[in-house]
Scaffold this motif. Sequence first.
Motif, mmCIF file in Angstrom:
data_model
loop_
_atom_site.group_PDB
_atom_site.id
_atom_site.type_symbol
_atom_site.label_atom_id
_atom_site.label_comp_id
_atom_site.label_asym_id
_atom_site.label_seq_id
_atom_site.Cartn_x
_atom_site.Cartn_y
_atom_site.Cartn_z
ATOM 1 N N ASN A 196 0.869 -1.171 0.000
ATOM 2 C CA ASN A 196 0.000 0.000 0.000
ATOM 3 C C ASN A 196 0.907 1.222 0.000
ATOM 4 O O ASN A 196 2.132 1.095 0.096
ATOM 5 C CB ASN A 196 -0.929 0.012 1.214
ATOM 6 C CG ASN A 196 -2.269 0.670 0.902
ATOM 7 O OD1 ASN A 196 -2.329 1.702 0.226
ATOM 8 N ND2 ASN A 196 -3.358 0.080 1.385
ATOM 9 N N GLU A 197 0.321 2.391 -0.119
ATOM 10 C CA GLU A 197 1.106 3.618 -0.040
ATOM 11 C C GLU A 197 0.459 4.551 0.965
ATOM 12 O O GLU A 197 -0.758 4.500 1.193
ATOM 13 C CB GLU A 197 1.225 4.304 -1.402
ATOM 14 C CG GLU A 197 -0.085 4.777 -1.987
ATOM 15 C CD GLU A 197 0.095 5.464 -3.333
ATOM 16 O OE1 GLU A 197 1.163 5.276 -3.949
ATOM 17 O OE2 GLU A 197 -0.828 6.188 -3.752
ATOM 18 N N VAL A 198 1.274 5.406 1.582
ATOM 19 C CA VAL A 198 0.756 6.278 2.629
ATOM 20 C C VAL A 198 1.268 7.698 2.406
ATOM 21 O O VAL A 198 2.435 7.914 2.058
ATOM 22 C CB VAL A 198 1.163 5.755 4.031
ATOM 23 C CG1 VAL A 198 2.668 5.647 4.178
ATOM 24 C CG2 VAL A 198 0.583 6.618 5.132
ATOM 25 N N ASP A 199 0.384 8.649 2.585
ATOM 26 C CA ASP A 199 0.712 10.077 2.467
ATOM 27 C C ASP A 199 1.270 10.539 3.820
ATOM 28 O O ASP A 199 0.574 10.493 4.842
ATOM 29 C CB ASP A 199 -0.559 10.851 2.104
ATOM 30 C CG ASP A 199 -0.287 12.328 1.828
ATOM 31 O OD1 ASP A 199 0.799 12.820 2.184
ATOM 32 O OD2 ASP A 199 -1.183 12.990 1.270
ATOM 33 N N TYR A 359 5.873 3.978 0.246
ATOM 34 C CA TYR A 359 5.285 2.662 0.017
ATOM 35 C C TYR A 359 5.457 1.814 1.272
ATOM 36 O O TYR A 359 6.523 1.821 1.903
ATOM 37 C CB TYR A 359 5.955 1.959 -1.163
ATOM 38 C CG TYR A 359 5.617 2.553 -2.516
ATOM 39 C CD1 TYR A 359 4.303 2.831 -2.861
ATOM 40 C CD2 TYR A 359 6.615 2.807 -3.436
ATOM 41 C CE1 TYR A 359 3.995 3.364 -4.094
ATOM 42 C CE2 TYR A 359 6.317 3.339 -4.683
ATOM 43 C CZ TYR A 359 5.003 3.626 -4.998
ATOM 44 O OH TYR A 359 4.686 4.160 -6.230
ATOM 45 N N LYS A 382 -2.180 2.751 7.313
ATOM 46 C CA LYS A 382 -2.296 3.920 6.427
ATOM 47 C C LYS A 382 -3.249 4.961 7.020
ATOM 48 O O LYS A 382 -2.957 6.157 7.040
ATOM 49 C CB LYS A 382 -2.799 3.449 5.059
ATOM 50 C CG LYS A 382 -3.152 4.561 4.066
ATOM 51 C CD LYS A 382 -3.704 3.951 2.782
ATOM 52 C CE LYS A 382 -4.251 5.027 1.844
ATOM 53 N NZ LYS A 382 -3.171 5.847 1.265
ATOM 54 N N GLU A 383 -4.367 4.481 7.529
ATOM 55 C CA GLU A 383 -5.381 5.347 8.134
ATOM 56 C C GLU A 383 -4.800 6.129 9.314
ATOM 57 O O GLU A 383 -5.025 7.339 9.449
ATOM 58 C CB GLU A 383 -6.543 4.460 8.602
ATOM 59 C CG GLU A 383 -7.761 5.176 9.096
ATOM 60 C CD GLU A 383 -8.854 4.188 9.482
ATOM 61 O OE1 GLU A 383 -9.969 4.313 8.949
ATOM 62 O OE2 GLU A 383 -8.569 3.281 10.312
ATOM 63 N N GLU A 386 -2.055 8.746 8.074
ATOM 64 C CA GLU A 386 -2.591 9.882 7.324
ATOM 65 C C GLU A 386 -3.492 10.770 8.170
ATOM 66 O O GLU A 386 -3.721 11.921 7.805
ATOM 67 C CB GLU A 386 -3.351 9.362 6.094
ATOM 68 C CG GLU A 386 -2.429 8.735 5.059
ATOM 69 C CD GLU A 386 -3.111 8.337 3.769
ATOM 70 O OE1 GLU A 386 -2.409 8.151 2.760
ATOM 71 O OE2 GLU A 386 -4.366 8.227 3.769
#
Length: 407
Positions: A196-199, A359, A382-383, A386
Amino acid sequence: MIIQIKVPSPGESITEVEVSTWLVKNGDYVHKGQTIAEIDSDKATLEISSEENGIITFMVEKGERVLVGDVLCIIESSIKDDTKTDHVQEKKDHVEKIYPTNKNIKIPSPASKKILKEKNIFIESVQGTGKHGRITKKDCIVHLEKNEKSIVSNRRPITTMYNRSKTKTPLSSLRRKLSERLVYVKNQTASLTTFNEVDMLEIFMIRKKYKDIFKKKHGVNLGFMSFFTLSCVRALKLYPDVNAMISEKEKINFEYYDISIAISGPKGLMVPVIRNAEYLSFREIEQEIYKLSTRVHNGKISIDEMTGGTFTITNGGVFGSMLSTPIINPPQSAILGMHKIMERPVVVKGSIEIRPIMYLSLSYDHRIIDGKESVGFLVSVKESIENPIKFLMGGSEETLSKKLELY
């Protein structure tokens, strides 16, 4: 009086170690409690200290492998420091009487015995360079290389303008053990990896605003690892099978969260454990990581500090890795891989923006973790990353400051 310093046991199930470093010279005067050597097992490095004041005589050489309980060195405690120079020869004669050197008898070390047997080498053909003519592993390697050169010299010479030399270096105990573990994981687990990818924008903004205050108040940096550690704890609570392992025909689910953090040190990759991470604050996690990292880089990390983790985080991004499939740390069932943060164009609410993107990868044992759990775990991490204020810090600027213990 002669004091024998024997090889201690570094831990359960370890029977053989390697003398990695002598910190004093043969014949030096040493003091009680002084660190004289370091030995490597397949798990960690152990320091050896002198038990008395006196003159030290090595019984094994650096690089030799010895059994637990073997005599590492002897100390002549009857010789005083101020009379060292006058009594060095007397000490050597005294030692020779107790441990006589018979050059006609060749005693192989444990490691060299194995080579002699595997390569069918006659013991009489090997020149021993160890203490009292003992045959070491290095002696066997030199003997084999001499024979190899002899065979090559009888062949037709090849003229070339290129340098084609090579260097052989024995693998350390830690590297050999790591090799065994990697092969074990490959052969014994049903390993898969999901991505997955994370901001990272929100984390960047929090660190930019509070890092100086945090460092001044707590003495450590506000890094990424505390955010990811707490995000993983939250995700593990939501997906408990990721915090489990297989033991023969049983699955063991842990109701505590001991997070292993992979740290690269001078002796290789070490994985010390942050215990009960679910009860720790950002400050406590950053301080624990700093303490463990310092011990790894100083070669002081202990076996106990690397035992018992339930889940692992590794950060290949510090070396520039953009994406990888990390290998599970057995007997655990999953490992999170962090990677290099890169500015990339992404679509945010219908507009293209440049954001710092990382990533993420999760390697997991498919025998007990299904795709649904693995994907859900990464989505949860990720949640949290972010939207850290909502999911990790109580939902407001005021609670954020409390979580960081700034006031």
